[in-house]
Scaffold this motif. Structure first.
Motif, PDB file in Angstrom:
ATOM      1  N   GLN A 102       0.776  -1.170   0.176  1.00 29.58           N
ATOM      2  CA  GLN A 102       0.008   0.131  -0.065  1.00 29.58           C
ATOM      3  C   GLN A 102       0.836   1.367   0.180  1.00 29.58           C
ATOM      4  OE1 GLN A 102      -1.979  -0.987   3.465  1.00 29.58           O
ATOM      5  NE2 GLN A 102      -4.069  -1.085   2.233  1.00 29.58           N
ATOM      6  N   ILE A 103       1.881   1.197   0.657  1.00 31.52           N
ATOM      7  CA  ILE A 103       3.009   2.386   0.783  1.00 31.52           C
ATOM      8  C   ILE A 103       3.810   2.508  -0.516  1.00 31.52           C
ATOM      9  CG2 ILE A 103       4.871   3.481   1.772  1.00 31.52           C
ATOM     10  CD1 ILE A 103       3.887   1.810   4.590  1.00 31.52           C
ATOM     11  N   ALA A 104       3.957   1.543  -1.263  1.00 32.96           N
ATOM     12  CA  ALA A 104       4.741   1.517  -2.478  1.00 32.96           C
ATOM     13  C   ALA A 104       3.642   2.135  -3.374  1.00 32.96           C
ATOM     14  CB  ALA A 104       4.987   0.060  -2.909  1.00 32.96           C
ATOM     15  N   GLN A 105       2.380   1.813  -3.581  1.00 29.87           N
ATOM     16  CA  GLN A 105       1.261   2.474  -4.304  1.00 29.87           C
ATOM     17  C   GLN A 105       1.075   3.866  -3.983  1.00 29.87           C
ATOM     18  OE1 GLN A 105      -1.954  -0.449  -3.961  1.00 29.87           O
ATOM     19  NE2 GLN A 105      -0.775  -1.807  -5.325  1.00 29.87           N
ATOM     20  N   LEU A 106       0.932   4.281  -2.654  1.00 31.21           N
ATOM     21  CA  LEU A 106       0.832   5.345  -2.437  1.00 31.21           C
ATOM     22  C   LEU A 106       2.122   6.502  -2.869  1.00 31.21           C
ATOM     23  CD1 LEU A 106      -1.006   7.471  -0.608  1.00 31.21           C
ATOM     24  CD2 LEU A 106       0.768   6.830   1.363  1.00 31.21           C
ATOM     25  N   PHE A 107       3.308   5.990  -2.800  1.00 30.17           N
ATOM     26  CA  PHE A 107       4.594   6.700  -2.998  1.00 30.17           C
ATOM     27  C   PHE A 107       4.592   6.895  -4.618  1.00 30.17           C
ATOM     28  CE2 PHE A 107       7.857   7.166   0.172  1.00 30.17           C
ATOM     29  CZ  PHE A 107       7.036   7.219   1.232  1.00 30.17           C
ATOM     30  N   ASN A 108       4.113   5.962  -5.284  1.00 33.37           N
ATOM     31  CA  ASN A 108       3.950   5.854  -6.660  1.00 33.37           C
ATOM     32  C   ASN A 108       2.813   6.878  -7.149  1.00 33.37           C
ATOM     33  OD1 ASN A 108       3.062   4.077  -9.530  1.00 33.37           O
ATOM     34  ND2 ASN A 108       5.156   4.790  -9.215  1.00 33.37           N
ATOM     35  N   GLU A 109       1.841   7.072  -6.545  1.00 31.46           N
ATOM     36  CA  GLU A 109       0.913   7.781  -6.813  1.00 31.46           C
ATOM     37  C   GLU A 109       0.983   9.213  -6.816  1.00 31.46           C
ATOM     38  OE1 GLU A 109      -3.269   8.445  -4.633  1.00 31.46           O
ATOM     39  OE2 GLU A 109      -3.021   6.346  -5.079  1.00 31.46           O
ATOM     40  N   LYS A 110       1.665   9.483  -5.573  1.00 33.76           N
ATOM     41  CA  LYS A 110       2.188  10.881  -5.032  1.00 33.76           C
ATOM     42  C   LYS A 110       3.316  11.361  -5.735  1.00 33.76           C
ATOM     43  CE  LYS A 110      -1.413  10.923  -2.330  1.00 33.76           C
ATOM     44  NZ  LYS A 110      -2.601  11.956  -2.385  1.00 33.76           N
ATOM     45  N   PHE A 111       4.394  10.608  -5.883  1.00 31.69           N
ATOM     46  CA  PHE A 111       5.598  11.053  -6.665  1.00 31.69           C
ATOM     47  C   PHE A 111       5.834  10.173  -7.967  1.00 31.69           C
ATOM     48  CE2 PHE A 111       6.144  10.735  -1.913  1.00 31.69           C
ATOM     49  CZ  PHE A 111       6.294  11.948  -1.872  1.00 31.69           C
ATOM     50  N   PRO A 112       4.962  10.545  -8.863  1.00 33.84           N
ATOM     51  CA  PRO A 112       4.980   9.898 -10.286  1.00 33.84           C
ATOM     52  C   PRO A 112       6.293   9.753 -10.958  1.00 33.84           C
ATOM     53  CG  PRO A 112       3.802  11.748 -10.407  1.00 33.84           C
ATOM     54  CD  PRO A 112       4.063  11.485  -8.967  1.00 33.84           C
ATOM     55  N   ASP A 113       7.158  10.794 -10.525  1.00 33.72           N
ATOM     56  CA  ASP A 113       8.541  10.838 -11.327  1.00 33.72           C
ATOM     57  C   ASP A 113       9.529   9.799 -10.856  1.00 33.72           C
ATOM     58  OD1 ASP A 113       7.589  12.877 -12.294  1.00 33.72           O
ATOM     59  OD2 ASP A 113       8.532  14.261 -11.110  1.00 33.72           O
ATOM     60  N   ILE A 114       9.039   9.182  -9.589  1.00 36.04           N
ATOM     61  CA  ILE A 114      10.071   8.117  -8.811  1.00 36.04           C
ATOM     62  C   ILE A 114       9.508   6.645  -9.312  1.00 36.04           C
ATOM     63  CG2 ILE A 114      11.017   7.399  -6.792  1.00 36.04           C
ATOM     64  CD1 ILE A 114      10.267  10.082  -5.801  1.00 36.04           C
ATOM     65  N   PRO A 115      10.366   5.735  -9.864  1.00 40.27           N
ATOM     66  CA  PRO A 115       9.848   4.384 -10.406  1.00 40.27           C
ATOM     67  C   PRO A 115       9.206   3.812  -9.168  1.00 40.27           C
ATOM     68  CG  PRO A 115      11.959   4.895 -11.041  1.00 40.27           C
ATOM     69  CD  PRO A 115      11.749   6.004  -9.827  1.00 40.27           C
ATOM     70  N   TYR A 116       8.363   2.803  -9.555  1.00 41.44           N
ATOM     71  CA  TYR A 116       7.403   2.180  -8.414  1.00 41.44           C
ATOM     72  C   TYR A 116       8.504   1.010  -7.799  1.00 41.44           C
ATOM     73  CZ  TYR A 116       4.276  -1.172  -6.383  1.00 41.44           C
ATOM     74  OH  TYR A 116       3.597  -1.865  -5.429  1.00 41.44           O
ATOM     75  N   THR A 117       8.521   1.102  -6.442  1.00 40.17           N
ATOM     76  CA  THR A 117       9.356   0.102  -5.729  1.00 40.17           C
ATOM     77  C   THR A 117       8.552  -0.191  -4.569  1.00 40.17           C
ATOM     78  OG1 THR A 117      11.187  -0.476  -4.969  1.00 40.17           O
ATOM     79  CG2 THR A 117      10.570   1.920  -4.823  1.00 40.17           C
ATOM     80  N   GLU A 118       8.575  -1.584  -4.218  1.00 42.08           N
ATOM     81  CA  GLU A 118       8.096  -1.917  -2.891  1.00 42.08           C
ATOM     82  C   GLU A 118       9.429  -2.382  -1.877  1.00 42.08           C
ATOM     83  OE1 GLU A 118       5.864  -5.418  -3.174  1.00 42.08           O
ATOM     84  OE2 GLU A 118       4.320  -4.316  -4.724  1.00 42.08           O
ATOM     85  N   ASP A 119      10.556  -1.761  -2.501  1.00 41.51           N
ATOM     86  CA  ASP A 119      12.066  -1.995  -1.493  1.00 41.51           C
ATOM     87  C   ASP A 119      11.912  -1.063  -0.543  1.00 41.51           C
ATOM     88  OD1 ASP A 119      14.622  -3.069  -1.105  1.00 41.51           O
ATOM     89  OD2 ASP A 119      15.080  -0.856  -1.525  1.00 41.51           O
ATOM     90  N   VAL A 120      11.823  -1.422   0.844  1.00 41.65           N
ATOM     91  CA  VAL A 120      11.561  -0.529   1.899  1.00 41.65           C
ATOM     92  C   VAL A 120      12.819   0.559   1.983  1.00 41.65           C
ATOM     93  CG1 VAL A 120      11.717  -0.167   4.403  1.00 41.65           C
ATOM     94  CG2 VAL A 120      10.215  -1.993   3.468  1.00 41.65           C
ATOM     95  N   ASP A 121      14.189   0.111   1.701  1.00 46.20           N
ATOM     96  CA  ASP A 121      15.203   0.966   1.603  1.00 46.20           C
ATOM     97  C   ASP A 121      15.056   2.129   0.735  1.00 46.20           C
ATOM     98  OD1 ASP A 121      16.764  -0.062   3.816  1.00 46.20           O
ATOM     99  OD2 ASP A 121      17.712  -1.662   2.383  1.00 46.20           O
ATOM    100  N   THR A 122      14.541   1.897  -0.506  1.00 49.39           N
ATOM    101  CA  THR A 122      14.342   2.739  -1.512  1.00 49.39           C
ATOM    102  C   THR A 122      13.298   3.592  -1.364  1.00 49.39           C
ATOM    103  OG1 THR A 122      15.029   0.885  -3.121  1.00 49.39           O
ATOM    104  CG2 THR A 122      13.977   2.887  -3.968  1.00 49.39           C
ATOM    105  N   LEU A 123      12.170   3.231  -0.689  1.00 52.87           N
ATOM    106  CA  LEU A 123      10.897   3.828  -0.282  1.00 52.87           C
ATOM    107  C   LEU A 123      11.663   4.905   0.835  1.00 52.87           C
ATOM    108  CD1 LEU A 123       8.323   1.428  -0.061  1.00 52.87           C
ATOM    109  CD2 LEU A 123       8.405   3.063  -1.575  1.00 52.87           C
ATOM    110  N   THR A 124      12.188   4.550   1.687  1.00 55.33           N
ATOM    111  CA  THR A 124      12.792   5.367   2.869  1.00 55.33           C
ATOM    112  C   THR A 124      13.713   6.229   2.321  1.00 55.33           C
ATOM    113  OG1 THR A 124      12.742   3.278   4.253  1.00 55.33           O
ATOM    114  CG2 THR A 124      14.163   5.393   5.144  1.00 55.33           C
ATOM    115  N   ARG A 125      14.700   5.900   1.252  1.00 59.11           N
ATOM    116  CA  ARG A 125      15.565   7.168   0.792  1.00 59.11           C
ATOM    117  C   ARG A 125      14.652   8.331   0.072  1.00 59.11           C
ATOM    118  NH1 ARG A 125      18.395   4.641  -3.353  1.00 59.11           N
ATOM    119  NH2 ARG A 125      18.552   2.716  -1.754  1.00 59.11           N
ATOM    120  N   THR A 126      13.735   7.558  -0.648  1.00 59.40           N
ATOM    121  CA  THR A 126      12.824   8.556  -1.214  1.00 59.40           C
ATOM    122  C   THR A 126      12.280   9.608  -0.258  1.00 59.40           C
ATOM    123  OG1 THR A 126      12.162   7.185  -2.821  1.00 59.40           O
ATOM    124  CG2 THR A 126      10.804   9.163  -2.695  1.00 59.40           C
ATOM    125  N   ALA A 127      11.662   9.046   0.892  1.00 55.78           N
ATOM    126  CA  ALA A 127      11.368  10.000   1.908  1.00 55.78           C
ATOM    127  C   ALA A 127      12.329  10.967   2.487  1.00 55.78           C
ATOM    128  CB  ALA A 127      10.705   9.212   3.189  1.00 55.78           C
TER     129      ALA A 127
END
Lengths: 471, 255, 215
Positions: A161-186
């Motif tokens: 769900q968090i991966a989808q949310l990030f993808n929706e809100k930050f469409p420039d960043i490629p979709y990922t479910e990798d927690v480290d990558t999601l964390t780095r994005t934030a």
């Protein structure tokens, strides 16, 4: 049938979400296991709980004196102290500070008191943005939600769900479910925000009266960022958070993270005693503390309910609650969910608004068993049930408002019968003889259980027949 | 206030509880038989009704006190009061002192509270009872009520008793210390949450493979047993017996 | 005085307050750890949260640090020349990446601090074995965000100041009479979060790496 309450409707919906429930169960299992592993020696755990309880109870017994001492020490250290009776007043104080600095937005560290104030919405209505920087809070803010847990605000959300949310809100960043990558994005997004933020806001875990020190417990560093980078730091907290001595801090710090997430300590323990001093090269030039009452002084006035204010917001009661794990945090419809919310919210907002919560407990006692400051949560729930139906005034807000005539008459009749043995035995004899009378009225009970069967002969009758002595 | 020693007494009071009186009398009879077999004279004051807990937990304190007061008047001799229920024992032991705080009969309430024993606690700690298993081999699971576990702190007693029975194997269910969802009026006031809790509890108990579930509290048994029966009737699941510890012990140990 | 303040105090003072028996409030030492045990515990705790711990001494730490900087491919190191450790480092400039002093208020070089500094090195005022924590009291020479903003934080801990518990450290160092600094910190590992599905991730807002050199 009476119309189901808002709470019952939310509960019903939550119970229907099998995946979310499984997710909560797994999360709470982990938290419970982690806590257990932190306290291998039960005697030491009980000693620590005693110590933490004494520290908090002592602080409350001297609350007005300690608040004065805190204020005077903070003021001497150069920190501005503000008092708010209500959340409206607290919001106004924050707004005025923002306006004084022409600030159009702020960055926030995690603060449950700011949730209590509804600060984000309030500021938004004034055209000011409040951006959450705690990773969990950041996630739920992106999704327009409120925290479902006081220490793990996004615990209801899955990785997907968090991966989808990030993808929706930050469409420039490629979709990922990798927690480290999601964390780095934030991290990248929020770094820039910290860099530019005109004001930072935080909560407070403990305020030390003796030295005028504000203590913050956190893992991510967003709390340190929010309180160090922006030129202005506003801390908001409840008036009960004060402790008397600096030496009270280590025992509380020892038991808080261990009870909360099962960590021996959090990554950062941040003790702030003043704004930037002359010659210092960083830190805010201005620090404010807003002390919020919002019903706390009413709770304070009752010697039994007072124990509610010992809470150090670890969330252990929530993690161990068999009700919370099944209905999740949002069902409560309150800022603080779980057992602590069950006792705190009806006292803060009144029994009329949140009185039903005190019925949502089986009084199993799991919460009281783990509370690091030994708040007798089940006893307080019981007390609030009493407050809800008592007719002689009472201490809690809206005391007596939950009394229903039919229920009251039923209990009166029951107490009369059960205190008149001849009537009671007659009644139970009738019940055993006309067994079908009892079960039919059990509606909800029989949706998952068969109706309890009344025995052919009562214990009274059987023991009499066996000749058991009567006196 | 009378001090109850941990010495074996000649005579005890028995408080049967309203639930056992009406729904599970065999549990009460078995408890009395266990005590008598140990050489104890049992007094059962026939005017006893209910400890008052249902009203107490519903916030109706005056009503609870009225009923509790009627019980206090029946248990005046300085002898132990044995209760085959963790929850009713907890009511008398820990909540009577609160309920009667500041009342004219506070001393009597405290005296009664100080003499209360939950049945398994009494069998183990005071009688140091020794049991010989005469039953066929069986695999069971134990559900300890929350009040026996947390309020009375006697969760280990039922296990110690069962441990003496050679042919009884106790299987461990997942989430053993978790509440079954009964909670007295909770089951009626929040039926959906309670239903979810008992669904999980019965699932974990079933998963052990045990053929019988034993508890020291009939409230839990009414909840768990009622759910087992429902599941057998409406969900095509295997029926599972539930039984109070007193009845189970008596059945397996009397010649 | 605000009206809110008056009202709050009126309510708090209107009620009788129970005396609290404060037996059991004070610190009770529960461990009897010698220095070797403290070092062992500290190291285990730090490593459990993915901090690097290096055991060194006064003769070799400088080489160790230089090697670590090379191994990590650092292009610069934020370090004060005014501390005991900093003086030694600045005497061996050639062995280290570009050394940078935090010699101005942050406002004058905020961008560089946020986006160009690879690593920092700070001293510590002590350590705590029980929890694996560093104690930092930031100063004018080693300001607060040195241990927060750069992605890598080196910290040097003299094990003479490695205490068993936080309570013991506070007592031995007499924090109360010293007077609390603007900011005092306990740092127990690199920045971390489990906010996404309880999966532990490092380097959320603070340093991704914490490297502790024990002397």
């Amino acid at each position: 049938m009476a119309k189901p309450s808002e709470f019952r409707i939310q509960v019903d919906q939550a119970l229907g979400k099998t995946e979310v429930r499984a997710h909560f169960r797994k999360a709470m299992d982990t938290l419970m296991t982690n806590r257990r592993n932190q306290f291998p020696d039960n005697a030491e755990l009980q000693r620590l709980r005693d110590q933490a309880q004494v520290i908090r109870a002592n602080a409350l017994s001297k609350l007005p004196e300690l608040l004065e001492q805190l204020e005077s020490n903070l003021t001497r250290n150069g920190i501005h102290v503000h008092w708010a009776e209500t959340t409206d007043e607290a919001n106004d104080i924050v707004l005025k500070i923002m306006q004084k600095h022409n600030a159009t937005w702020m960055i926030k560290g995690k603060s449950m008191v700011s949730e209590e104030m509804g600060l984000n919405h309030f500021l938004e209505s004034k055209g000011i943005e409040a951006l959450e920087s705690d990773l969990g809070e950041f996630i739920i803010q992106l999704d327009g939600e409120t925290p479902s847990h006081i220490i793990m605000p996004a615990i209801h959300k899955s990785k997907e769900q968090i991966a989808q949310l990030f993808n929706e809100k930050f469409p420039d960043i490629p979709y990922t479910e990798d927690v480290d990558t999601l964390t780095r994005t934030a991290r990248d997004i929020l770094r820039e925000k910290f860099y530019n933020a005109p004001v930072g806001l935080s909560g407070v875990n403990f305020a030390v009266a003796e030295t005028g020190t504000l203590c913050l417990v956190e893992n991510e560093g967003n709390g340190r960022m929010s309180t160090t980078i922006p030129p202005v730091h506003i801390a908001v907290t409840g008036i009960e958070k004060v402790v008397e001595k600096l030496s009270d801090i280590p025992p509380l710090l020892s038991i808080l993270p261990r009870s909360a997430t099962g960590q021996p300590i959090t990554t950062y323990f941040n003790m702030i005693s003043s704004p930037r001093k002359k010659g210092e090269k960083d830190g805010p030039e201005e620090v404010h503390l807003v002390l919020l009452d919002n019903g706390r002084s009413r709770i304070y006035s009752d010697p039994e309910l007072l124990a509610t204010l010992r809470c150090i917001r670890c969330g252990a009661c929530i993690n161990h609650c068999p009700v919370y794990v099944r209905i999740g945090g949002h069902s409560y419809g309150t800022v603080y969910p779980g057992p602590i919310g069950t006792i705190l919210e009806p006292q803060k907002s009144g029994l009329k608004v949140h009185g039903e919560l005190v019925q949502a407990s089986s009084l199993c006692g799991a919460c009281g068993e783990v509370c690091p400051v030994r708040i007798p949560i089940p006893s307080i729930i019981n007390r609030l049930r009493y407050e809800g139906v008592r007719q002689d005034g009472g201490s809690a807000l809206d005391a007596g408002s939950k009394r229903k005539p039919l229920e009251a008459i039923t209990w009166k009749a029951w107490s009369w019968a059960a205190s008149h043995p001849s009537v009671y035995n007659l009644g139970s004899t009738v019940a055993t003889q006309v067994r079908n009378l009892v079960p039919h009225n059990l509606g909800a009970w029989t949706s998952v259980r068969t109706a309890p069967a009344v025995a052919d002969k009562t214990l009274h009758q059987q023991l009499k027949a066996l000749g058991v002595d009567h006196e | 206030m009378s001090q109850v020693t941990r010495q074996k007494p000649d005579t005890v009071y028995f408080f049967g509880t309203c639930l056992i009186d009406l729904m599970f009398p065999q549990a009460g009879v078995s408890a009395v038989q266990l005590l008598q077999r140990a050489g104890i004279k049992v007094i059962y004051p026939p005017a006893q009704t209910c400890c008052g807990q249902p009203a107490w937990n519903s916030g109706y304190r005056d009503e609870a006190r009225k009923v509790a007061r009627a019980q206090i008047a029946l248990f005046t001799k300085p002898i132990p009061i044995i209760i085959p229920s963790g929850s009713c024992a907890g009511m008398m032991k820990t909540h009577y002192p609160e309920l009667f705080s500041g009342e004219a009969d506070e001393a009597q309430a405290l005296d009664v509270a100080s003499r209360v024993y939950e049945l398994t606690e009494f069998l183990v700690d005071v009688l140091n009872i020794s049991l010989t298993d005469l039953g066929a081999p069986i695999e069971i699971a134990v559900h300890t009520s929350c009040s026996a576990r947390r309020e009375m702190g006697v969760a280990d007693k039922i296990e110690q008793l069962l441990g003496q029975l050679q042919n009884v194997k106790v299987l461990e269910q997942a989430y053993k210390p978790e509440c079954c969802g009964f909670g007295g009026t909770f089951a009626v006031k929040q039926p959906e949450i309670s239903a979810a809790m008992v669904a999980d509890k019965t699932m974990h108990l079933r998963n052990t493979g045990a053929t019988q579930v034993i508890s020291q509290d009939c409230g839990c048994l009414m909840n768990i047993g009622g759910a087992f029966d429902y599941q057998a009737k409406h969900e095509n699941k295997k029926p599972l017996n539930t039984q109070h510890i007193a009845e189970f012990l008596w059945e397996r140990t009397h010649g | 005085m605000s009206e809110a303040r008056t009202h709050i105090f009126q309510r708090l003072r209107a009620v009788p307050r129970p005396e609290v028996d404060t037996t059991g409030r004070d610190y009770v030492p529960i461990y009897d750890w010698d220095r070797a045990e403290r070092i062992k515990r500290f190291t285990e705790r730090m490593q459990a949260v993915r901090a690097e711990v290096h055991h060194s001494d006064r003769d070799s730490w400088l080489n160790l640090l230089a090697d670590l900087c090379k191994a990590k491919g650092l292009t610069n190191l934020l370090v004060s020349p005014h501390t005991e450790w900093g003086q030694a480092i600045y005497q061996q400039v050639g062995e280290f990446p570009t050394l940078q002093d935090y010699d101005r208020a942050i406002e004058a070089w905020k961008h560089e601090m946020f986006y160009n500094i690879d690593a920092s090195l700070t001293s510590t005022v002590g350590g705590i074995a029980e929890t694996g924590s560093l104690i930092l009291w930031p100063t004018e020479q080693e300001p607060r965000i040195m241990s927060l903003v750069p992605p890598v934080h080196f910290a040097i801990l003299d094990t003479q100041h490695l205490y068993t518990t936080f309570a013991e450290a506070m007592q031995e160092q007499d924090w109360l009479n010293q007077g609390m600094p603007t900011n005092a910190l306990l740092i127990s590992g690199p920045s971390k979060s489990a906010d996404i599905a309880q999966v532990l991730a490092y380097g959320v807002h603070g340093p991704k790496e914490l490297v502790v050199i024990l002397i």
